[in-house]
Design a protein around this motif. Structure first.
Motif, PDB file in Angstrom:
ATOM      1  N   ARG A  32     -32.597 -12.821  11.987  1.00  0.00           N
ATOM      2  CA  ARG A  32     -33.803 -14.208  11.962  1.00  0.00           C
ATOM      3  C   ARG A  32     -32.137 -14.954  12.002  1.00  0.00           C
ATOM      4  NH1 ARG A  32     -37.761 -15.759  15.770  1.00  0.00           N
ATOM      5  NH2 ARG A  32     -38.786 -13.986  15.769  1.00  0.00           N
ATOM      6  N   ILE A  33     -30.780 -14.181  11.085  1.00  0.00           N
ATOM      7  CA  ILE A  33     -29.674 -14.637  11.144  1.00  0.00           C
ATOM      8  C   ILE A  33     -28.706 -15.473  11.966  1.00  0.00           C
ATOM      9  CG2 ILE A  33     -27.820 -15.042   9.449  1.00  0.00           C
ATOM     10  CD1 ILE A  33     -29.460 -12.590   8.222  1.00  0.00           C
ATOM     11  N   GLU A  34     -28.006 -16.128  11.979  1.00  0.00           N
ATOM     12  CA  GLU A  34     -26.942 -17.015  12.462  1.00  0.00           C
ATOM     13  C   GLU A  34     -25.470 -17.898  11.701  1.00  0.00           C
ATOM     14  OE1 GLU A  34     -27.102 -20.278  16.350  1.00  0.00           O
ATOM     15  OE2 GLU A  34     -28.665 -20.077  15.547  1.00  0.00           O
ATOM     16  N   HIS A  35     -24.640 -16.860  12.055  1.00  0.00           N
ATOM     17  CA  HIS A  35     -23.451 -17.833  11.660  1.00  0.00           C
ATOM     18  C   HIS A  35     -22.226 -17.940  12.420  1.00  0.00           C
ATOM     19  CE1 HIS A  35     -22.098 -13.528  10.901  1.00  0.00           C
ATOM     20  NE2 HIS A  35     -22.838 -13.356  10.163  1.00  0.00           N
ATOM     21  N   TYR A  36     -21.648 -19.413  11.763  1.00  0.00           N
ATOM     22  CA  TYR A  36     -20.882 -19.336  12.448  1.00  0.00           C
ATOM     23  C   TYR A  36     -19.808 -18.799  11.919  1.00  0.00           C
ATOM     24  CZ  TYR A  36     -17.060 -22.027  15.585  1.00  0.00           C
ATOM     25  OH  TYR A  36     -15.928 -21.866  16.166  1.00  0.00           O
ATOM     26  N   ASN A  37     -17.906 -18.728  12.031  1.00  0.00           N
ATOM     27  CA  ASN A  37     -16.778 -18.461  10.960  1.00  0.00           C
ATOM     28  C   ASN A  37     -16.058 -18.579  11.717  1.00  0.00           C
ATOM     29  OD1 ASN A  37     -18.674 -15.467   9.416  1.00  0.00           O
ATOM     30  ND2 ASN A  37     -19.162 -15.853  11.857  1.00  0.00           N
ATOM     31  N   PHE A  38     -15.083 -19.644  10.272  1.00  0.00           N
ATOM     32  CA  PHE A  38     -13.570 -20.148  10.562  1.00  0.00           C
ATOM     33  C   PHE A  38     -12.637 -19.253  10.010  1.00  0.00           C
ATOM     34  CE2 PHE A  38     -16.586 -23.010  10.422  1.00  0.00           C
ATOM     35  CZ  PHE A  38     -16.510 -24.344  11.955  1.00  0.00           C
ATOM     36  N   PRO A  39     -11.545 -18.822  11.105  1.00  0.00           N
ATOM     37  CA  PRO A  39     -10.712 -18.075  10.279  1.00  0.00           C
ATOM     38  C   PRO A  39      -9.964 -18.909   9.460  1.00  0.00           C
ATOM     39  CG  PRO A  39     -10.454 -20.063  12.566  1.00  0.00           C
ATOM     40  CD  PRO A  39     -11.260 -19.578  12.308  1.00  0.00           C
ATOM     41  N   ARG A  40      -8.903 -18.571   8.202  1.00  0.00           N
ATOM     42  CA  ARG A  40      -8.973 -18.834   7.323  1.00  0.00           C
ATOM     43  C   ARG A  40      -7.576 -20.173   8.162  1.00  0.00           C
ATOM     44  NH1 ARG A  40      -3.696 -19.253   5.333  1.00  0.00           N
ATOM     45  NH2 ARG A  40      -2.992 -18.799   6.910  1.00  0.00           N
ATOM     46  N   ASP A  41      -7.055 -20.076   8.879  1.00  0.00           N
ATOM     47  CA  ASP A  41      -6.157 -21.353   9.331  1.00  0.00           C
ATOM     48  C   ASP A  41      -7.175 -21.703  10.789  1.00  0.00           C
ATOM     49  OD1 ASP A  41      -4.856 -23.275  10.627  1.00  0.00           O
ATOM     50  OD2 ASP A  41      -2.848 -22.332  10.966  1.00  0.00           O
ATOM     51  N   THR A  42      -7.828 -22.679  10.444  1.00  0.00           N
ATOM     52  CA  THR A  42      -8.833 -23.149  11.395  1.00  0.00           C
ATOM     53  C   THR A  42      -8.281 -23.404  12.845  1.00  0.00           C
ATOM     54  OG1 THR A  42      -9.084 -25.392  10.460  1.00  0.00           O
ATOM     55  CG2 THR A  42     -10.302 -24.138   9.806  1.00  0.00           C
ATOM     56  N   SER A  43      -6.692 -23.552  13.177  1.00  0.00           N
ATOM     57  CA  SER A  43      -6.217 -23.721  13.777  1.00  0.00           C
ATOM     58  C   SER A  43      -6.156 -22.537  14.648  1.00  0.00           C
ATOM     59  CB  SER A  43      -4.467 -24.701  14.125  1.00  0.00           C
ATOM     60  OG  SER A  43      -3.581 -23.982  13.022  1.00  0.00           O
ATOM     61  N   ARG A  44      -6.244 -21.806  14.096  1.00  0.00           N
ATOM     62  CA  ARG A  44      -5.327 -20.359  15.315  1.00  0.00           C
ATOM     63  C   ARG A  44      -6.189 -19.688  16.328  1.00  0.00           C
ATOM     64  NH1 ARG A  44      -7.343 -15.450  11.824  1.00  0.00           N
ATOM     65  NH2 ARG A  44      -7.249 -14.216  13.492  1.00  0.00           N
ATOM     66  N   PHE A  51     -14.293 -32.701  12.912  1.00  0.00           N
ATOM     67  CA  PHE A  51     -14.415 -32.370  10.874  1.00  0.00           C
ATOM     68  C   PHE A  51     -13.834 -30.792  10.806  1.00  0.00           C
ATOM     69  CE2 PHE A  51     -18.388 -33.205  12.835  1.00  0.00           C
ATOM     70  CZ  PHE A  51     -18.852 -34.565  12.161  1.00  0.00           C
ATOM     71  N   LEU A  52     -12.616 -30.704  12.109  1.00  0.00           N
ATOM     72  CA  LEU A  52     -11.499 -29.671  11.115  1.00  0.00           C
ATOM     73  C   LEU A  52     -10.626 -29.291  10.427  1.00  0.00           C
ATOM     74  CD1 LEU A  52     -11.074 -27.992  14.760  1.00  0.00           C
ATOM     75  CD2 LEU A  52     -12.499 -27.251  13.126  1.00  0.00           C
ATOM     76  N   PRO A  53     -10.324 -31.296   9.924  1.00  0.00           N
ATOM     77  CA  PRO A  53      -9.185 -31.561   8.750  1.00  0.00           C
ATOM     78  C   PRO A  53     -10.131 -31.316   7.390  1.00  0.00           C
ATOM     79  CG  PRO A  53      -8.896 -32.963   9.944  1.00  0.00           C
ATOM     80  CD  PRO A  53     -10.228 -32.283  10.843  1.00  0.00           C
ATOM     81  N   GLU A  54     -11.241 -31.354   7.295  1.00  0.00           N
ATOM     82  CA  GLU A  54     -12.313 -31.366   5.881  1.00  0.00           C
ATOM     83  C   GLU A  54     -12.643 -30.256   5.914  1.00  0.00           C
ATOM     84  OE1 GLU A  54     -15.719 -34.534   5.468  1.00  0.00           O
ATOM     85  OE2 GLU A  54     -14.722 -34.628   8.091  1.00  0.00           O
ATOM     86  N   ILE A  55     -13.449 -29.571   7.008  1.00  0.00           N
ATOM     87  CA  ILE A  55     -13.359 -27.867   6.943  1.00  0.00           C
ATOM     88  C   ILE A  55     -11.994 -26.999   5.905  1.00  0.00           C
ATOM     89  CG2 ILE A  55     -14.485 -25.690   8.054  1.00  0.00           C
ATOM     90  CD1 ILE A  55     -15.579 -27.864   9.579  1.00  0.00           C
ATOM     91  N   GLN A  56     -10.704 -27.415   6.950  1.00  0.00           N
ATOM     92  CA  GLN A  56      -9.407 -26.674   6.069  1.00  0.00           C
ATOM     93  C   GLN A  56      -9.251 -26.880   4.624  1.00  0.00           C
ATOM     94  OE1 GLN A  56      -7.685 -24.272   8.633  1.00  0.00           O
ATOM     95  NE2 GLN A  56      -7.003 -23.860   6.179  1.00  0.00           N
ATOM     96  N   ARG A  57      -9.688 -28.152   4.057  1.00  0.00           N
ATOM     97  CA  ARG A  57      -9.217 -28.503   2.782  1.00  0.00           C
ATOM     98  C   ARG A  57     -10.593 -27.822   2.155  1.00  0.00           C
ATOM     99  NH1 ARG A  57      -8.949 -33.222   5.127  1.00  0.00           N
ATOM    100  NH2 ARG A  57     -10.489 -34.361   4.222  1.00  0.00           N
TER     101      ARG A  57
END
Length: 365
Positions: A123-135, A145-151
């Protein structure tokens, strides 16, 4: 890392679970590595010893005094909740990860994907971002919120994990940049950031799985950085073979050594076997929301012992991949594609296992 500023987009607060008050919990005795103390020569020598010994003995330790305010971590948890509560099921499906096909977690892993035991799935859910979120593109609600996540990604990679790796490089009696140079923050590196949510389960599911929410395993990457959160469910298989709980420490990270680092050190540094179990009674019913960063080497690096290390030469090689060592790219894609969905074999000791790149990968129920 910049502090919070007034022009950040608003986000509603995530209300975390209260810290458990249950007594008689068997806590793991984990080392604290203090990055602020590592800034002086005397303190650095001390922190090298602490990080080295903790990774050699347990493969888990805390990092504190890393320089990031708790308020920024709290806000990132608030943002993480949006990925699960403010994205429609239809949009989640559009951003669903294709782990088997691509060997990457990028996007959503939806519940009921991994097999736990006796026909029960997670019952696990996750969302995964690449190291460079702009990929890649991301769900609409997360875009502001992507600039904050990237930092946050860059801070965790460069200011926490690369600093830890400097200490561990010195622990192997190598130049301090030996490990960081293998983990550059550039296009050759496929580390990734995860928002992760554990949803409560039914009593029937708990009984069928013996209260195991995620099977015991070692992560396949170099390191995992887990921002500490209050729901008590993470356990490590400790140095003496006993399962013990990891205590929540405010504004700390739990650093988890993975298989790649174990192979780099010839087995001197230990990849930590860990699992997630049902929380204590006073935290039942709470959702467990976490922030994690999975740290890889550059894709063309080989998963092979650093033979130039005097420690590896002196201690000998106790863990290596037979035959031609795989590259980081091959290792990460093959391990990701099969995790939780391959047909496991039963070991004589009661564990389950699969063979990946000629390596026996063990799972503990």
């Amino acid at each position: 890392m910049p502090a919070l500023v007034s022009n950040h987009p608003p986000v509603r607060r995530w209300i975390p679970a209260p810290v458990t008050k249950e007594e008689n919990i068997d806590w793991a005795d984990l080392t604290f590595v203090d990055l602020a103390r590592a800034k002086t020569p005397e303190g650095r020598a001390e922190q090298v010893r602490l990080a080295r010994d903790a990774t050699h003995r347990q493969g888990f330790f805390y990092v504190v005094n890393h320089g990031l305010d708790q308020a920024i971590v709290d806000r990132m948890v608030d943002i993480a909740a949006l990925a699960f509560d403010d994205v429609s099921e239809e949009e989640k499906l559009r951003y669903q990860a294709r782990m088997k096909e691509t060997g990457e977690y990028l996007g959503y892993k939806l519940p009921q994907y991994w097999h736990i035991a006796n026909g029960v799935k997670d019952r696990i859910e996750h969302y995964n971002f690449p190291r460079d979120t702009s990929r890649r593109d991301h769900p609409t609600v997360l875009r502001p919120f992507l600039p904050e996540i990237q930092r946050m990604i860059e801070f965790t990679h460069c200011e926490v994990l690369n600093e830890v790796q400097k200490l561990l490089s010195l622990g192997l009696e190598l130049p301090e940049n030996a490990l960081p140079d293998l983990h550059p923050f550039d296009e050759t590196n496929h580390s990734f950031w995860r928002f992760m949510l554990y949803n409560p389960r039914t009593q029937e599911e708990e009984e069928k799985t013996n209260n195991i929410w995620m099977k015991g395993h070692a992560d396949h990457m170099s390191f995992t950085a887990i921002w500490s959160q209050p729901v008590t469910a993470l356990q490590i298989k400790d140095w003496d073979g006993q399962w013990r709980y990891v205590r929540h420490v405010e504004n700390a990270l739990v650093i988890n050594c993975g298989d790649s680092t174990e192979y780099l050190s010839g087995g001197y540094y230990k990849s930590a076997v860990h699992r997630v179990v049902k929380p204590p009674a006073d935290q039942e019913g709470y959702r467990r929301l976490g922030l994690l960063y999975f740290h890889y080497m550059k894709d063309d690096a080989l998963i092979a012992p650093l033979l130039e290390s005097p420690v590896v030469q002196r201690e000998g090689i106790t863990k290596s991949i037979s035959g031609d060592p795989p590259t980081q790219e091959t290792w990460r894609k093959n391990r990701t594609a099969v995790y939780g969905v391959s047909q496991l074999q039963r070991g004589e000791d009661g564990t389950e296992y699969e063979i990946v790149n000629g390596v026996r990968v063990t799972h503990y129920n």
